[in-house]
Design a protein around this motif. Sequence first.
Motif, PDB file in Angstrom:
ATOM      1  N   THR A  25       0.835  -1.195   0.000  1.00 29.69           N
ATOM      2  CA  THR A  25       0.000   0.000   0.000  1.00 29.69           C
ATOM      3  C   THR A  25       0.871   1.247   0.000  1.00 29.69           C
ATOM      4  O   THR A  25       2.071   1.185   0.318  1.00 29.69           O
ATOM      5  CB  THR A  25      -0.923   0.009   1.237  1.00 29.69           C
ATOM      6  OG1 THR A  25      -1.697   1.200   1.232  1.00 29.69           O
ATOM      7  CG2 THR A  25      -0.109  -0.064   2.509  1.00 29.69           C
ATOM      8  N   LYS A  26       0.286   2.358  -0.378  1.00 28.13           N
ATOM      9  CA  LYS A  26       1.005   3.637  -0.383  1.00 28.13           C
ATOM     10  C   LYS A  26       1.008   4.302   0.987  1.00 28.13           C
ATOM     11  O   LYS A  26       1.756   5.251   1.220  1.00 28.13           O
ATOM     12  CB  LYS A  26       0.354   4.593  -1.392  1.00 28.13           C
ATOM     13  CG  LYS A  26       0.494   4.178  -2.844  1.00 28.13           C
ATOM     14  CD  LYS A  26       1.899   4.449  -3.367  1.00 28.13           C
ATOM     15  CE  LYS A  26       1.989   4.209  -4.864  1.00 28.13           C
ATOM     16  NZ  LYS A  26       3.337   4.506  -5.399  1.00 28.13           N
ATOM     17  N   SER A  27       0.161   3.829   1.885  1.00 28.01           N
ATOM     18  CA  SER A  27       0.063   4.449   3.202  1.00 28.01           C
ATOM     19  C   SER A  27       0.377   3.435   4.290  1.00 28.01           C
ATOM     20  O   SER A  27       0.238   2.227   4.095  1.00 28.01           O
ATOM     21  CB  SER A  27      -1.344   5.024   3.417  1.00 28.01           C
ATOM     22  OG  SER A  27      -2.308   3.990   3.348  1.00 28.01           O
ATOM     23  N   VAL A  28       0.820   3.932   5.437  1.00 25.39           N
ATOM     24  CA  VAL A  28       1.123   3.103   6.601  1.00 25.39           C
ATOM     25  C   VAL A  28      -0.046   3.208   7.562  1.00 25.39           C
ATOM     26  O   VAL A  28      -0.426   4.317   7.979  1.00 25.39           O
ATOM     27  CB  VAL A  28       2.439   3.556   7.260  1.00 25.39           C
ATOM     28  CG1 VAL A  28       2.657   2.814   8.563  1.00 25.39           C
ATOM     29  CG2 VAL A  28       3.606   3.327   6.304  1.00 25.39           C
ATOM     30  N   ALA A  29      -0.616   2.058   7.906  1.00 24.13           N
ATOM     31  CA  ALA A  29      -1.857   2.064   8.684  1.00 24.13           C
ATOM     32  C   ALA A  29      -1.644   2.416  10.140  1.00 24.13           C
ATOM     33  O   ALA A  29      -2.527   2.993  10.784  1.00 24.13           O
ATOM     34  CB  ALA A  29      -2.539   0.703   8.578  1.00 24.13           C
ATOM     35  N   GLY A  30      -0.504   2.058  10.700  1.00 23.56           N
ATOM     36  CA  GLY A  30      -0.306   2.312  12.122  1.00 23.56           C
ATOM     37  C   GLY A  30       1.095   1.966  12.561  1.00 23.56           C
ATOM     38  O   GLY A  30       1.996   1.754  11.740  1.00 23.56           O
ATOM     39  N   LYS A  31       1.288   1.876  13.848  1.00 27.15           N
ATOM     40  CA  LYS A  31       2.604   1.627  14.425  1.00 27.15           C
ATOM     41  C   LYS A  31       3.108   0.236  14.026  1.00 27.15           C
ATOM     42  O   LYS A  31       2.361  -0.730  14.003  1.00 27.15           O
ATOM     43  CB  LYS A  31       2.521   1.750  15.947  1.00 27.15           C
ATOM     44  CG  LYS A  31       3.854   1.574  16.646  1.00 27.15           C
ATOM     45  CD  LYS A  31       3.699   1.788  18.145  1.00 27.15           C
ATOM     46  CE  LYS A  31       5.048   1.613  18.842  1.00 27.15           C
ATOM     47  NZ  LYS A  31       4.940   1.809  20.326  1.00 27.15           N
ATOM     48  N   GLY A  56      13.426  -3.319  -0.151  1.00 25.63           N
ATOM     49  CA  GLY A  56      13.439  -4.204   1.001  1.00 25.63           C
ATOM     50  C   GLY A  56      13.860  -3.544   2.290  1.00 25.63           C
ATOM     51  O   GLY A  56      13.976  -4.213   3.330  1.00 25.63           O
ATOM     52  N   ASN A  57      14.089  -2.242   2.263  1.00 25.09           N
ATOM     53  CA  ASN A  57      14.483  -1.528   3.483  1.00 25.09           C
ATOM     54  C   ASN A  57      13.361  -1.570   4.512  1.00 25.09           C
ATOM     55  O   ASN A  57      12.189  -1.442   4.175  1.00 25.09           O
ATOM     56  CB  ASN A  57      14.817  -0.073   3.124  1.00 25.09           C
ATOM     57  CG  ASN A  57      15.199   0.739   4.346  1.00 25.09           C
ATOM     58  OD1 ASN A  57      15.955   0.284   5.190  1.00 25.09           O
ATOM     59  ND2 ASN A  57      14.670   1.950   4.438  1.00 25.09           N
ATOM     60  N   ILE A  58      13.740  -1.755   5.791  1.00 19.07           N
ATOM     61  CA  ILE A  58      12.765  -1.817   6.889  1.00 19.07           C
ATOM     62  C   ILE A  58      12.785  -0.501   7.653  1.00 19.07           C
ATOM     63  O   ILE A  58      13.844  -0.022   8.057  1.00 19.07           O
ATOM     64  CB  ILE A  58      13.085  -2.984   7.841  1.00 19.07           C
ATOM     65  CG1 ILE A  58      13.143  -4.301   7.082  1.00 19.07           C
ATOM     66  CG2 ILE A  58      12.046  -3.049   8.962  1.00 19.07           C
ATOM     67  CD1 ILE A  58      11.862  -4.695   6.385  1.00 19.07           C
ATOM     68  N   GLN A  59      11.599   0.074   7.827  1.00 15.39           N
ATOM     69  CA  GLN A  59      11.467   1.299   8.620  1.00 15.39           C
ATOM     70  C   GLN A  59      10.374   1.121   9.667  1.00 15.39           C
ATOM     71  O   GLN A  59       9.365   0.457   9.425  1.00 15.39           O
ATOM     72  CB  GLN A  59      11.125   2.506   7.719  1.00 15.39           C
ATOM     73  CG  GLN A  59      12.298   2.973   6.880  1.00 15.39           C
ATOM     74  CD  GLN A  59      11.972   4.222   6.080  1.00 15.39           C
ATOM     75  OE1 GLN A  59      12.484   4.397   4.976  1.00 15.39           O
ATOM     76  NE2 GLN A  59      11.128   5.099   6.618  1.00 15.39           N
ATOM     77  N   SER A  60      10.616   1.717  10.816  1.00 17.90           N
ATOM     78  CA  SER A  60       9.639   1.677  11.912  1.00 17.90           C
ATOM     79  C   SER A  60       8.820   2.964  11.912  1.00 17.90           C
ATOM     80  O   SER A  60       9.363   4.061  11.735  1.00 17.90           O
ATOM     81  CB  SER A  60      10.361   1.523  13.253  1.00 17.90           C
ATOM     82  OG  SER A  60      11.041   0.286  13.316  1.00 17.90           O
ATOM     83  N   PHE A  61       7.522   2.801  12.101  1.00 18.21           N
ATOM     84  CA  PHE A  61       6.622   3.948  12.151  1.00 18.21           C
ATOM     85  C   PHE A  61       5.891   3.940  13.480  1.00 18.21           C
ATOM     86  O   PHE A  61       5.454   2.884  13.966  1.00 18.21           O
ATOM     87  CB  PHE A  61       5.624   3.900  10.997  1.00 18.21           C
ATOM     88  CG  PHE A  61       6.265   4.076   9.641  1.00 18.21           C
ATOM     89  CD1 PHE A  61       6.423   5.330   9.094  1.00 18.21           C
ATOM     90  CD2 PHE A  61       6.708   2.963   8.925  1.00 18.21           C
ATOM     91  CE1 PHE A  61       7.015   5.498   7.852  1.00 18.21           C
ATOM     92  CE2 PHE A  61       7.301   3.121   7.679  1.00 18.21           C
ATOM     93  CZ  PHE A  61       7.457   4.395   7.138  1.00 18.21           C
ATOM     94  N   ALA A  86       6.179  -5.693   7.390  1.00 17.40           N
ATOM     95  CA  ALA A  86       7.349  -6.576   7.453  1.00 17.40           C
ATOM     96  C   ALA A  86       6.996  -7.872   8.171  1.00 17.40           C
ATOM     97  O   ALA A  86       6.181  -7.893   9.102  1.00 17.40           O
ATOM     98  CB  ALA A  86       8.506  -5.876   8.149  1.00 17.40           C
ATOM     99  N   LEU A  87       7.615  -8.952   7.714  1.00 19.43           N
ATOM    100  CA  LEU A  87       7.386 -10.266   8.312  1.00 19.43           C
ATOM    101  C   LEU A  87       8.591 -10.642   9.156  1.00 19.43           C
ATOM    102  O   LEU A  87       9.741 -10.399   8.764  1.00 19.43           O
ATOM    103  CB  LEU A  87       7.170 -11.305   7.208  1.00 19.43           C
ATOM    104  CG  LEU A  87       6.708 -12.705   7.627  1.00 19.43           C
ATOM    105  CD1 LEU A  87       5.343 -12.634   8.321  1.00 19.43           C
ATOM    106  CD2 LEU A  87       6.628 -13.617   6.415  1.00 19.43           C
ATOM    107  N   ASP A  88       8.342 -11.228  10.300  1.00 17.79           N
ATOM    108  CA  ASP A  88       9.435 -11.619  11.204  1.00 17.79           C
ATOM    109  C   ASP A  88       9.202 -13.063  11.626  1.00 17.79           C
ATOM    110  O   ASP A  88       8.386 -13.348  12.493  1.00 17.79           O
ATOM    111  CB  ASP A  88       9.479 -10.711  12.424  1.00 17.79           C
ATOM    112  CG  ASP A  88      10.697 -10.997  13.299  1.00 17.79           C
ATOM    113  OD1 ASP A  88      11.530 -11.810  12.885  1.00 17.79           O
ATOM    114  OD2 ASP A  88      10.786 -10.407  14.387  1.00 17.79           O
TER     115      ASP A  88
END
Length: 234
Positions: free
Chosen positions: A187-193, A202-207, A227-229
């Motif tokens: 998606t183009k938007s981040v839904a939450g934390k 593939g870069n991982i960012q925290s929001f 991201a999957l962990d």
Amino acid sequence: MNDYEFGDWQRILFGEVPGTFLLEVLGRTLLMFVVIFVALRATGKRTVRQLSVVELVLIIGLGSAAGDPMFYHDVGLLPALLVFIVVIISYRTLTRMAARSPRVETLLEGKVINLIDEGEFSYHDFGKEDLAQDEFFMELRSAGIEHLGQVRKAYLETNGTISVFFYEDKDVKPGLPVLPELFAQRTKSVAGKGEYACTFCGNIQSFDKPAAQPACDRCGHDTWVKALDSKRVT
């Protein structure tokens, strides 16, 4: 103009040669089979699995030279044998030159390409290859990989195979999912934390909060997926 007769089984089955030519075809085929076998053995290859460009040229050349003399009555065996000799000598010469000169080897075989580095796409190199992302993900899934965080290094070899080196389970980190049902949720938007993966590099960012079209710190693109962990399935 040749006379044509419908239902002429002699013409349909044997063409313009007599039926006894089948015996000659048998002999020609057996002889060329032996020649092909000897030629492939002369290349030093015990098995043919993934072919390099030079090896593919070799196989095509030998196949073309071997096919016609097997069943064309007007094609002699000696020209085909000469083609075999020239093709094999050329192949052996090129492989020896490649063994002695890294420049020639790169020219003939290409370079090994680093596709994944520390759980992220090496997208500067990845874009140079005609390897679609879906095709690459399929290769990763075949190796039991769920996300890029499980992969320390991945290389596209000169023969087209992909070599993968994994993190130890204790070192696996969140990564871009390669499972189609998860990757489809981009998606183009981040839904939450939480932690999100850039679908391009593939870069991982925290929001910490929802965001609309945030840009990736690494590549500048703005499409994300959760991201999957998880550990690697072995």
